[in-house]
Structures are given as structure tokens and as C-alpha cells.
Scaffold this active site. Structure first.
Site, PDB file in Angstrom:
ATOM      1  NE  ARG A 214       1.877  -7.550  11.084  1.00 49.76           N
ATOM      2  CZ  ARG A 214       1.630  -6.835  10.219  1.00 49.76           C
ATOM      3  NH1 ARG A 214       2.102  -5.903  10.029  1.00 49.76           N
ATOM      4  NH2 ARG A 214       0.324  -7.059   9.314  1.00 49.76           N
TER       5      ARG A 214
ATOM      6  CD  GLN B 283      -3.333  -5.298   8.867  1.00 46.39           C
ATOM      7  OE1 GLN B 283      -2.317  -5.191   9.395  1.00 46.39           O
ATOM      8  NE2 GLN B 283      -3.356  -5.084   7.591  1.00 46.39           N
TER       9      GLN B 283
ATOM     10  CE  LYS C  81      -0.283   0.322   5.097  1.00 47.66           C
ATOM     11  NZ  LYS C  81      -1.026   1.050   6.014  1.00 47.66           N
ATOM     12  CB  THR C  82       3.896   2.322   1.760  1.00 47.15           C
ATOM     13  OG1 THR C  82       3.386   1.868   3.031  1.00 47.15           O
ATOM     14  CG2 THR C  82       4.927   3.269   1.938  1.00 47.15           C
TER      15      THR C  82
ATOM     16  CG  ASP D 270      -1.234   4.473   5.469  1.00 46.26           C
ATOM     17  OD1 ASP D 270      -2.009   3.485   5.240  1.00 46.26           O
ATOM     18  OD2 ASP D 270      -0.016   4.259   5.837  1.00 46.26           O
ATOM     19  CD  GLU D 271      -2.020   1.221   9.168  1.00 49.26           C
ATOM     20  OE1 GLU D 271      -2.888   0.815   9.166  1.00 49.26           O
ATOM     21  OE2 GLU D 271      -0.738   0.891   8.698  1.00 49.26           O
TER      22      GLU D 271
END
Length: 767
Positions: free
Chosen positions: A604, A249, A31-32, A218-219
Site C-alpha cells: 500500500r 492478494q 491493471k485498471t 477484476d479482483e
């Protein structure tokens, strides 16, 4: 722009520039990369000016990485994009326009300790009984109200005659009065006051709407009510808002995050385009399949399924131990083995549900001389010597900050006692002055006597620091404070050599931070900016991942990070997920959030994932027998490689069948007893537990005797109680269940805990 390095969906994110866009970005889906290319595309291909783009992230670390990537993608202009966290964005706006709300530009930002100190003063002013009201619970109520944009007046109205809630509203109102008087804001205020500014000053809102024609967040799944309101206000004119997040998440409900913000985005922003990023670039196929199977059990989510072109990789390991100590020993040996196989120690992490689990792991790391870093321990900026020096700097920058002035008035000791401070405070109140301004009028305060000269000396010291701070580097100001205040001298005279060395090393690190800040800020550097920079630093921002150390951290702290090898410890029902989430059938969202936390932990891992559990674990001074976490049972057997290192009973593998229906309020031993009744199948012959079934039933009966037996509960909401592990606290609420009473307690040291009365064994503290 060359977008060939992006997959089709990522390219769609980049090219869909107009109108509201919701990007559902699964874990490790790049996504980044998509976001930074979108920013560059807006500038290069659409001709958008860099300063008309706002990109909001949740950590300084993420903001820094995004800023660097944008700069790398563009020949020029990348550094003019406004990339910052929510709080940093609001601070910049308030530094410019806070005076319209009655704040000076040098306002302080209060951290948790400052808030507690101020709330204790509020309680004293309002004569709130500390046995009935604790600053932690009051602050939690205030924070919750601010996150929901509820004012003190509205809180009082909502209390509807409830005396206790009315007192909370009074405390909230007085707390805000004192913050304003100190020219200070807490972290929630940074957001709330910015929204208030926009609502009260339409011309300011119009300026920023025009400035930020394109907004990226973001997030987004971690946003709360006031953050949603902020984004909505800023994007109302041009509606070019792109939010990126993953409802799977969303794990910060306890901080006020509202998952409905992302689930209901299309309702809040009609006509929104929804794009799903489902290709994972981080994890192996086995790890990803395990994560998909676990999260699929949640009902309140947007449909998506991650996939990858990466190798299938090794199966997920599930290792069982007898005790938590053996589990910790086994985990440390696993990490040693990983290093011997060529995996860097910095690429290894142990994740756990509660901070308390770190103790056994730390002990084993020390015993086996394995270097480690503990993320989420004592924050660097919360250490006493750092708080003291920062209080000096804040007093120099903002003389209205009474909390900082009071902290250092007699540090080091100047013979200024409580009696003198009380007289100054009384004079300040009568004359409507700040505490520091009252110090400047010491000669006019009745009854001070010789103490007036001591106060004059303190004021002269601070004023000299102020003059020097305008001319010399911040690191030199810190040196000046250490020497001229006598702080270092007293430290050397009152502490042992080891402690002195440690504290001075910490102060040296603070000086290094100051030099780093001035280097980055250049001509814009000043003391207020440095203090602001420090106030906005999160613990994870300070994590140095270049050192060869094993990372120990909670699952909540791990979001946004990735490691080659991950171990998730404590995979036991009652620990992860917690008993509270399992038993609360009326609020299934609690268990769903725990499952999202498991999903975050699993994703992770890049190459290797190991889950561990202990059959027995000491909890609240009692030995608790653990059953395998239902989250493990949700992973298909063909994805697991099991290793049982325990010698105690071995719960049946077919327990997974029990987890296909909502959890019930029943003892886990009921499930084991079902085997004796023949109601559950067991394949393989013999006892599924590795022991005679009759022994297991006896074990179950003994466990029931030690489990919840809510005999006599002699306390009520508002009473002070004591817990063997958590210490003293205040009962916030009690809710009767079919088998036991759920008690919510605000503990003085560890905050809010929910527990079953039979397990908790709380003891009322008599007045």
C-alpha cells in the site's frame, strides 16, 4: 488506438481480446489502466458494441473509477458499457426477471441487522434454544452454504444424522421461506438467485450470454464459488472472458473467497492465455523488494516477481516500543513529522490486524489534536435513525417486508404494544398474509379493540406516503416522514440537544445522498432504485479521501488503496500472524493467508513504510510479551532501518533462522532458551536481549505460567460460555492439540473467534 502509454505486457492484455485470458496483475502494476484501454480497444478497434461488454468489479468506488476512465478514453459510447459490482449486476438482472422465481420487482435487500432479526424469528418458530444456537452462527452457516451453492435440502442430506447440523439445515430452510414471504433477499441471495434464474430459465441465460459477449472480471482472486459459477455460465457461449487478479492478494477467505478460482483458472477455462503484469508503478524499490521477499515464503502461489523503475527510496523502518500505548504515541508523532516534511495527512495511513488496535491510536490522535478518519467503524447506514428512516422508505416501496414494518410500527410510539403485534402476526399467519396486509385488515382481527384504530392510522400514513412518493423527490419524502410520522418531534422530546443535532445531521446526509442519486439516475430514479443503491454501498465506498485526515484502518480494508506513507502496527508473532495461524501446522494455508495480508499492507506504501511492534500488549486482560513478527524476519536486513525505543528485553535478531522451517507447536520462549544452550549463533558478544540471560529465562518461566494451562475444561460444543473481553458466546467446536485445546466460539457481539483454552479462560454459563 494509441497504446504507447502502456508497457509491453499491458499492451498484450489490451490486444488479446478473444478466448479466456488470465491476467496476473501484481500490486500497483497498472491493471485498471490496462483494463480500461482493453474495453476502449474492443469498441474502437474491434467494433464491439459497448452494451456487449460487461466489466465486473468488487466495489462501487472501483466501478465508478473504471466507468469514468472508459468514458474519457472514448469519443462516445463509454457510458453504455455495463460496469458494476457482482451484486449490482445481479440486482439489475433480478429486478427484470425475478418474477420468474416468484419475487416482485420491489424486493428488499436485507443487510446484516435485518438478517439477524429474521433469524431470531426463525429460531422462535423452530423453538431453537438461544443458549445452544445463536443467530450469528446460524447465519454464518447459511452464508457459507450459499457461497458453495448448497441448498437447505442438500445441507440436511450432508448432515447425515448429526442432530445439530440437521437443526442448522432446518433453520436455513425456514430462513429462506421467510425471506421469500417478505419479498426480500440477502446479499448472498442476489448471487445465488441469479445463478438459479440462469439454470432454471435457459432462455434468460441465452439472452445475457448474447448480450455480454465480452466479460471482464477484476479482483478475481476474491471470488467465491457462486461468483465463479455466475461467470462460467455467462461466458459459456463466446468464451471471451478476461479475469484479472493477484493470488498474492487473496485475503478474504473468511468471506468465502476461494483462491483456487484463480490458481485453477486454466483448468476451468482450457486454452487460456496467461499474462503477467509485474512492473510496479506505485512503490519504491526498497518497499517492493521487502514485499517480494515476504511473499516468496508462500508455496501455494503462481510465480511472479514485481519490479520497478522507480527510485530505490528509503529503507523500510522497523521501530520497537515497550507498550502498545507508547507505540500509538510514536506512530502519531511520526505522522506529525510527515506532515511537517510536506506529506499531506490524507496521504498517510496506519494499518493494523485487528479492530481493537484502533483504540489506542484514536486516543493519541484526540490527545494531540490530529484529525483522523476511522474506516470500518460503525457504518453510516447502521445508525439507528438512518435504519428507522430507511425502514419507513422500504415499507413504502415494499409492503411485504415484514422486518421493516415491524421496526417502525411503534416508532415513534403509537401505543401499539407487543400484544397487539402478536394478534396481527397470528392473523397474518392464519390468513397467509404479509404483516402489512394484515394491518390493512385490522377491523377483521379479533380482540384488537381500540388498537384497531391505531393500526388504521398507521396504514393511512403509509398509504399517503406511497402516493406522495410517486410525485415528489425522495429527499422531500424523507422530510415528510420526519414530520408527519412524529419521528422528529419524539426525537427532540426524548434526546438531549447534542444527540438530537447529531441524529438530524445524519438524516440530512441521507437526504443529500438521495439528491445525489436522483441527479445521477435522472428519469430512471425511483424509491426502489435509491434503496437498492444504498444497500449496495460498502464502507470503503464512502471514504472521503479529499479531507486532510489520517486514515486508520484494518489491513483487510486497505486492499485497493495506496498512500505515500504507511505504518503497519502490531508486527508481533501472535498478533500478526495470529497464534491460531502459527500453531495450526495441519492447515498451513492459514499462515499463508496471513502472509498475503502482510504483502497487501506493505504494497500500500508508495514512498515510506514503517513497521512497528510493542514488546508488551494487553490482550484479554493479561499482559502478553511479544516477539517480533516472523514477517519482519523474512525481510533482509539490508532493506531494514531499525530503531529500538524499548527498554525491555530485546529478542535476538537471528530469530529469523527459526522461520525458515514450518512453525511448530512450541512456546516462543523455547527459542530464547536455545541461546543458553549454544544451539543458535549470536554475533556481537554479550546478551542479544539487552538484559542478563538469566533474567530472560525467569521472564520466560513466568510467561509460561500465565500461558496455556488447560486445567479443567468444564464446557463442550454447544455450551454457552463467557470471555472477559468478548462477552458471552456459544462453543462451536473443540479440537485437542499436543499442548492445548483449540476452542472455536461464536460470540454474540464480535462473531467467531478461535482461541487456545489456556489463554481464553472461558467460563461456562450455567442455565
Amino acid at each position: 488506438m494509441d497504446l504507447h502509454g502502456l508497457n509491453d505486457k499491458q499492451q498484450e492484455v489490451v490486444r488479446t481480446t478473444e478466448g479466456p485470458v488470465l491476467v496476473l496483475a501484481g500490486a500497483g502494476s497498472g491493471k485498471t489502466r490496462a483494463l480500461t484501454h482493453r474495453i476502449a480497444y474492443l469498441i474502437e478497434e474491434k467494433g464491439v458494441r459497448p452494451w456487449n461488454i460487461l466489466a465486473i468489479t468488487f466495489t462501487n468506488k472501483a466501478a465508478g473509477e473504471m466507468r469514468e476512465r472508459v468514458i474519457d478514453l472514448l469519443p462516445s459510447g463509454g457510458d453504455q458499457v455495463w460496469v458494476a459490482t457482482f451484486h449490482a449486476t445481479c440486482v439489475r438482472i433480478l429486478r427484470r426477471y425475478g418474477e420468474l422465481l416468484g419475487y416482485e420487482r420491489s424486493f428488499s435487500i436485507y443487510d446484516t441487522d435485518d438478517q439477524k432479526t429474521l433469524m431470531r424469528q426463525v429460531m422462535k418458530t423452530l423453538e431453537l434454544d438461544p443458549k445452544m444456537y445463536k443467530e450469528r452462527s446460524l447465519l454464518a452457516a447459511v452464508s457459507d452454504a450459499k457461497n458453495r451453492m448448497v441448498s437447505p435440502e442438500q445441507m440436511a442430506i450432508d448432515a447425515s444424522g448429526d442432530y445439530r447440523r440437521m437443526r442448522y439445515a432446518e433453520a436455513y430452510a425456514e430462513y429462506q421461506v421467510q425471506l421469500k414471504k417478505n419479498n426480500a433477499m440477502d446479499f448472498d441471495d442476489l448471487l445465488v438467485k441469479t445463478v438459479e434464474l440462469f439454470q432454471n430459465c435457459p432462455e434468460v441465460l441465452a439472452e445475457y450470454q448474447e448480450k455480454f459477449r465480452y466479460i471482464l472480471v477484476d479482483e478475481y482472486q476474491d471470488t467465491n464459488g457462486v461468483q465463479f459459477r455466475l461467470v462460467k455460465l455467462l461466458s459459456e457461449k463466446y468464451r471471451n472472458v478476461c479475469v484479472v487478479g493477484d493470488d498474492d492478494q487473496s485475503i478474504y477467505k473468511f468471506r468465502g473467497a476461494d483462491i483456487r478460482n484463480i490458481l485453477d483458472f486454466e483448468d476451468a477455462f482450457p486454452g487460456a492465455t496467461v499474462i503477467r503484469l509485474e512492473q510496479n508503478y506505485r512503490s519504491t524499490g526498497s518497499i517492493l523488494d521487502a514485499a517480494n521477499h515476504v511473499i516468496a515464503n508462500n508455496e501455494d502461489r503462481k510465480a511472479k516477481r514485481l519490479w520497478t523503475e522507480n527510485e530505490t527510496g528509503a529503507k523500510v523502518r522497523m521501530v520497537s516500543y515497550d507498550t502498545a500505548q507508547e507505540e500509538a504515541e510514536g506512530i502519531v508523532r511520526m505522522m506529525e513529522n510527515a506532515v511537517s516534511r510536506g506529506i499531506p495527512l490524507r496521504e498517510c495511513a496506519v494499518l493494523y490486524r485487528t479492530n481493537a488496535q484502533s483504540r489506542a491510536l484514536e486516543e493519541r490522535c484526540v490527545t494531540r489534536s490530529l484529525p483522523y478518519r476511522l474506516v470500518g467503524g460503525v457504518n453510516f447506514y447502521q445508525r439507528k435513525e438512518i435504519k428507522d428512516i430507511l425502514a419507513y422508505l422500504r415499507t413504502v416501496a415494499n409492503g411485504l417486508d415484514d422486518i421493516s414494518v415491524l421496526r417502525i410500527l411503534n416508532v415513534p410510539k403509537r401505543g401499539i404494544g407487543q400484544t397487539t403485534q402478536a394478534k396481527v402476526a397470528e392473523f397474518a399467519q392464519q390468513e397467509e398474509l404479509s404483516f402489512y396486509d394484515a394491518l390493512c385488515e385490522a377491523e377483521a382481527i379479533p380482540g384488537l379493540g381500540k388498537a384497531a384504530a391505531k393500526l388504521d392510522a398507521f396504514v393511512s400514513l403509509i398509504e399517503r406516503f406511497r402516493v406522495e412518493a410517486e410525485e415528489i423527490p425522495i429527499a422531500d419524502v424523507i422530510d415528510m416522514v420526519l414530520e408527519e410520522s412524529g419521528y422528529q418531534k419524539e426525537l427532540e422530546e426524548t434526546e438531549d440537544d447534542t444527540t438530537v443535532q447529531s441524529r438530524l445531521e445524519n438524516i440530512e446526509e441521507l437526504k443529500s445522498k438521495a439528491e445525489e442519486y436522483e441527479s445521477e439516475a435522472g428519469d430512471d430514479a425511483d424509491l426502489a432504485g435509491f434503496l437498492e443503491d444504498i444497500a449496495l454501498v460498502a464502507d470503503v465506498d464512502r471514504m472521503d479521501d479529499s479531507e486532510e485526515r489520517l486514515t486508520l484502518m484494518t489491513l483487510h480494508s486497505a486492499k485497493g488503496l495506496e498512500f505515500t506513507k504507511v505504518v503497519i502496527s502490531g508486527m508481533e508473532d501472535g498478533l500478526f500472524p495470529s497464534f491460531q495461524s502459527i500453531n495450526d501446522v495441519e492447515h498451513p494455508e492459514q499462515l499463508e493467508e496471513e502472509r498475503r495480508l502482510a504483502y497487501v499492507g506493505i504494497t500500500r506504501a508508495k514512498k515510506e513504510l514503517t513497521l512497528t511492534m510493542a514488546r508488551t500488549r494487553m490482550v484479554n486482560g493479561e499482559t502478553r510479551y511479544g516477539a517480533e513478527s516472523r514477517f519482519v524476519a523474512e525481510i533482509p536486513e539490508n532493506l531494514l532501518e531499525r530503531e529500538d525505543k524499548s527498554t525491555l528485553y530485546r529478542p535476538q535478531r537471528e530469530r529469523r533462522d527459526l522461520y525458515q522451517t514450518p512453525p511448530r507447536r512450541a512456546s516462543k520462549w523455547d527459542a530464547y532458551a536455545d541461546y543458553g544452550k549454544g544451539s543458535l549463533p549470536y554475533q556481537g558478544g554479550g546478551s542479544p536481549f539487552g538484559k542478563d540471560v538469566s533474567q530472560l529465562f525467569e521472564l520466560g518461566r513466568s510467561a509460561k505460567k500465565a500461558a496455556p494451562a488447560p486445567a479443567v475444561i468444564d464446557y463442550h460444543a454447544g455450551d454457552r460460555v463467557r470471555h472477559t473481553k468478548f462477552g458471552d458466546g456459544t462453543v462451536l467446536s473443540m479440537e485437542d492439540g499436543p499442548h492445548d485445546t483449540e476452542v472455536t466460539v461464536e460470540f454474540d457481539r464480535v462473531g467467531i473467534k478461535k482461541m487456545m483454552a489456556g489463554f481464553a479462560k472461558l467460563r461456562k454459563i450455567e442455565d
